[in-house]
Design an enzyme around this catalytic site. Structure first.
Site, PDB file in Angstrom:
ATOM      1  N   GLY A   3       0.836  -1.200   0.000  1.00 38.93           N
ATOM      2  CA  GLY A   3       0.000   0.000   0.000  1.00 38.93           C
ATOM      3  C   GLY A   3       0.862   1.238   0.000  1.00 38.93           C
ATOM      4  O   GLY A   3       1.765   1.366   0.831  1.00 38.93           O
ATOM      5  N   ASN A   6      -6.027  -4.932   7.729  1.00 34.84           N
ATOM      6  CA  ASN A   6      -5.827  -5.366   6.341  1.00 34.84           C
ATOM      7  C   ASN A   6      -6.959  -6.320   6.001  1.00 34.84           C
ATOM      8  O   ASN A   6      -7.123  -7.332   6.667  1.00 34.84           O
ATOM      9  CB  ASN A   6      -4.467  -6.070   6.205  1.00 34.84           C
ATOM     10  CG  ASN A   6      -4.215  -6.665   4.828  1.00 34.84           C
ATOM     11  OD1 ASN A   6      -3.459  -7.617   4.680  1.00 34.84           O
ATOM     12  ND2 ASN A   6      -4.839  -6.125   3.800  1.00 34.84           N
ATOM     13  N   CYS A  45      -5.827 -16.331   0.738  1.00 31.22           N
ATOM     14  CA  CYS A  45      -5.794 -15.735  -0.601  1.00 31.22           C
ATOM     15  C   CYS A  45      -4.659 -16.330  -1.435  1.00 31.22           C
ATOM     16  O   CYS A  45      -3.483 -16.093  -1.157  1.00 31.22           O
ATOM     17  CB  CYS A  45      -5.599 -14.217  -0.476  1.00 31.22           C
ATOM     18  SG  CYS A  45      -5.310 -13.420  -2.059  1.00 31.22           S
ATOM     19  N   CYS A  61     -12.475  -9.187  -6.463  1.00 31.50           N
ATOM     20  CA  CYS A  61     -12.211  -9.640  -5.095  1.00 31.50           C
ATOM     21  C   CYS A  61     -12.951  -8.724  -4.128  1.00 31.50           C
ATOM     22  O   CYS A  61     -12.986  -7.515  -4.322  1.00 31.50           O
ATOM     23  CB  CYS A  61     -10.715  -9.566  -4.796  1.00 31.50           C
ATOM     24  SG  CYS A  61     -10.339  -9.941  -3.068  1.00 31.50           S
ATOM     25  N   CYS A  92      -8.485 -19.469  -1.000  1.00 29.04           N
ATOM     26  CA  CYS A  92      -9.531 -18.770  -1.753  1.00 29.04           C
ATOM     27  C   CYS A  92      -9.079 -18.665  -3.203  1.00 29.04           C
ATOM     28  O   CYS A  92      -7.934 -18.296  -3.487  1.00 29.04           O
ATOM     29  CB  CYS A  92      -9.733 -17.371  -1.174  1.00 29.04           C
ATOM     30  SG  CYS A  92     -10.872 -16.372  -2.160  1.00 29.04           S
ATOM     31  N   CYS A 150     -11.574 -15.142  -7.342  1.00 31.45           N
ATOM     32  CA  CYS A 150     -11.435 -14.275  -8.520  1.00 31.45           C
ATOM     33  C   CYS A 150     -11.207 -15.091  -9.798  1.00 31.45           C
ATOM     34  O   CYS A 150     -11.304 -14.553 -10.898  1.00 31.45           O
ATOM     35  CB  CYS A 150     -10.356 -13.213  -8.310  1.00 31.45           C
ATOM     36  SG  CYS A 150      -8.813 -13.843  -7.678  1.00 31.45           S
TER      37      CYS A 150
END
Ligand code: SF4
Length: 500
Positions: free
Chosen positions: A42, A116, A255, A401, A452, A455
């Site tokens: 970020g 997060n 993820c 996502c 996961c 997407c």
């Protein structure tokens, strides 16, 4: 004309990095260094809150970690406890108001939170809480957790935190700081990473740390201890470390894109080396989609480990045929005379003597909109490549996502409505091969379905009823996804005539 450089980065963006330290005399300096190592997670804003045992001290600003935390700023953040946060906005706009950590003084005492992830039922909770009189100061989903903590009847903070988190849905790797405690918490599905580390002190004893990725520990010579488990709250205080399982176990949903792209390759995420995963993604890609070619060229930097894997498996030589400029700023001035592929050339330049007259395997980690990949293919051809075979180290990205990643809307994802053959034609490549879903899972040793992959499949593990659309981006609130079937897989490379 000055333009934002973001348009050249056709990737999903990770949302945030968090770092916390307990029991070190230079806590805010360590938080600064930890955030510096997590800057890739970020770049829009950053903040640190420290505790001197009595008061909490906060500094947040827009920009990157290095420019924000000058020595005089860190000198105003005293104490032996600190948490830090770097942000690329997901929920909430980009204003400083939404920068984190969030600091409050409520009936549970003085608190700071760094988050997060993304809550998928935040909009609903916000409406309910406002109806009951809560006044929100930001439009970040994290503030919902703050209000739920304040409303909890629990007598201590760990109870109130557990109460609050059991009412929200979605993804959170969360750090909470009080005057004398540090909490590190991961949602029961474990979408986003969070790791625990420690640093021996010269005076004896040790400082404890929590971070999004282990690369933050490496910079500080701290030891990686373990992951914070999904559904676990680790409370660090002067009495030591306490592990609290605050929620019933849910199927894990780590993820997978952290291993494909987000995390640094030198990190250990979800208990395994990111670099090892990426090389394996490349090896399996070479097995699934071989190419008759002279050299393997990565799209730097993120495509490098997968390209190494592809080259090792295929025995085709690896060459750095594209050079990345690491020193470009966030905006640039476009010359009035149009320059072909100007934007992408600011970032990447081909090495003509490696590429000219060669058949190239061009390895990248993902295609989102496809516009940047198309420019790169064109640039490689202009540098003299006689064939360009694009290989992608994950399946087609067909769906946004909602778990803490900044993504375009479904309509903007090229693979949501185009077949690999059509994408290959759009890119102007000679062939295109995506790694299959099973290949991607195999590369991260996901034998138990703990990752996961939403997407890539369009199947989401949480209820998305409250999703809303914000312009150009998907977030909690997008149109309710249909129950899409498995992502289209490019089983074999697709040979398509190059079009100018
Ligand atoms: Fe990661 Fe994709 Fe799942 Fe989001 S949808 S958590 S990017 S795998």
């Amino acid at each position: 004309m000055t333009q934002k450089l973001d348009i050249l980065d056709d990737h999903f963006h990770d949302e945030c990095g968090v770092f916390g330290v307990f029991g070190h005399p230079e806590a805010s300096n360590l938080a600064y260094l930890g955030l510096y190592a997590l800057q890739h997670r970020g770049q829009e804003s950053a903040g640190i809150v420290s505790s001197d045992g009595t008061d909490l001290h906060l500094h947040r600003a827009m920009g990157e970690v290095e420019e924000i935390f000058q020595p005089h700023v860190l000198a105003e953040l005293p104490g032996s406890l600190a948490i830090g946060h770097t942000r690329y906005s997901t929920a909430g706009d980009k204003a400083l108001l939404n920068a984190q950590p969030i600091m409050i003084d409520c009936n549970k005492g003085k608190l700071a939170l760094g988050h997060n992830g993304n809550l998928t039922n935040a909009a609903d909770w916000r409406r309910k809480l406002e109806h009951r009189g809560s006044i929100f100061q930001t439009n970040s989903d994290t503030e919902v957790i703050v209000h739920l903590i304040a409303r909890s009847q629990a007598r201590n903070l760990s109870g109130a935190l557990g109460d609050a988190l059991n009412q929200v849905e979605g993804a959170y790797s969360l750090l909470v700081l009080t005057q004398d405690e540090l909490y590190a918490v991961r949602d029961p599905r474990g979408f986003r990473p969070l790791v625990l580390g420690k640093l021996p002190l010269p005076s004896g004893g040790e400082a404890w740390m929590a971070a999004s990725e282990t690369c933050a520990f490496d910079l500080l010579n701290a030891q990686y201890v373990r992951e914070i488990e999904p559904g676990e709250m680790v409370r660090i205080s002067r009495s030591g470390i306490e592990s609290i399982h605050f929620a019933p176990e849910k199927p894990h949903q780590q993820c997978i894109f952290e291993h494909v792209y987000f995390s640094r390759p030198d990190s250990i995420i979800f208990g395994r080396s990111v670099n090892e995963s990426r090389e394996m993604l490349g090896r399996l890609l070479a097995k699934e989609h071989p190419a008759d070619a002279d050299i393997v060229v990565p799209v730097p930097d993120s495509g490098v480990p997968a390209a190494v894997g592809y080259a090792l498996e295929s025995k085709i030589p690896f060459r750095m045929g594209l050079i990345r400029n690491h020193y470009i700023g966030r905006t640039f001035i476009e010359p009035s005379q149009a320059i072909r592929n100007f934007g992408v050339k600011l970032k990447l330049n081909p090495v003509r003597n490696l590429i000219e007259g060669k058949r190239i395997v061009l390895v990248d980690d993902s295609i989102v909109r496809g516009t940047t990949s198309r420019k790169i293919v064109r640039m490689v051809r202009e540098a003299g490549a006689i064939e360009v075979h694009v290989r992608i180290s994950c399946p087609p990205t067909i769906s946004p996502c909602y778990y803490g990643v900044d993504t375009p809307t479904r309509e903007e994802l090229i693979a949501s409505s185009n077949s690999p053959e059509e994408i290959c034609r759009f890119l102007g490549a000679d062939s295109l091969g995506y790694l299959s879903l099973s290949g991607m899972k195999q590369a991260v040793s996901d034998t138990e379905g703990k990752f996961c992959t939403s997407c890539y499949t369009g199947n989401y593990p949480t209820d998305l009823v409250q999703l809303e659309v914000r312009e150009g981006h998907a977030k909690a609130g997008d149109t309710l996804p249909g129950n899409l079937s498995e992502a289209p897989q490019a089983e074999r490379p697709v040979a398509v005539q190059h079009e100018d």
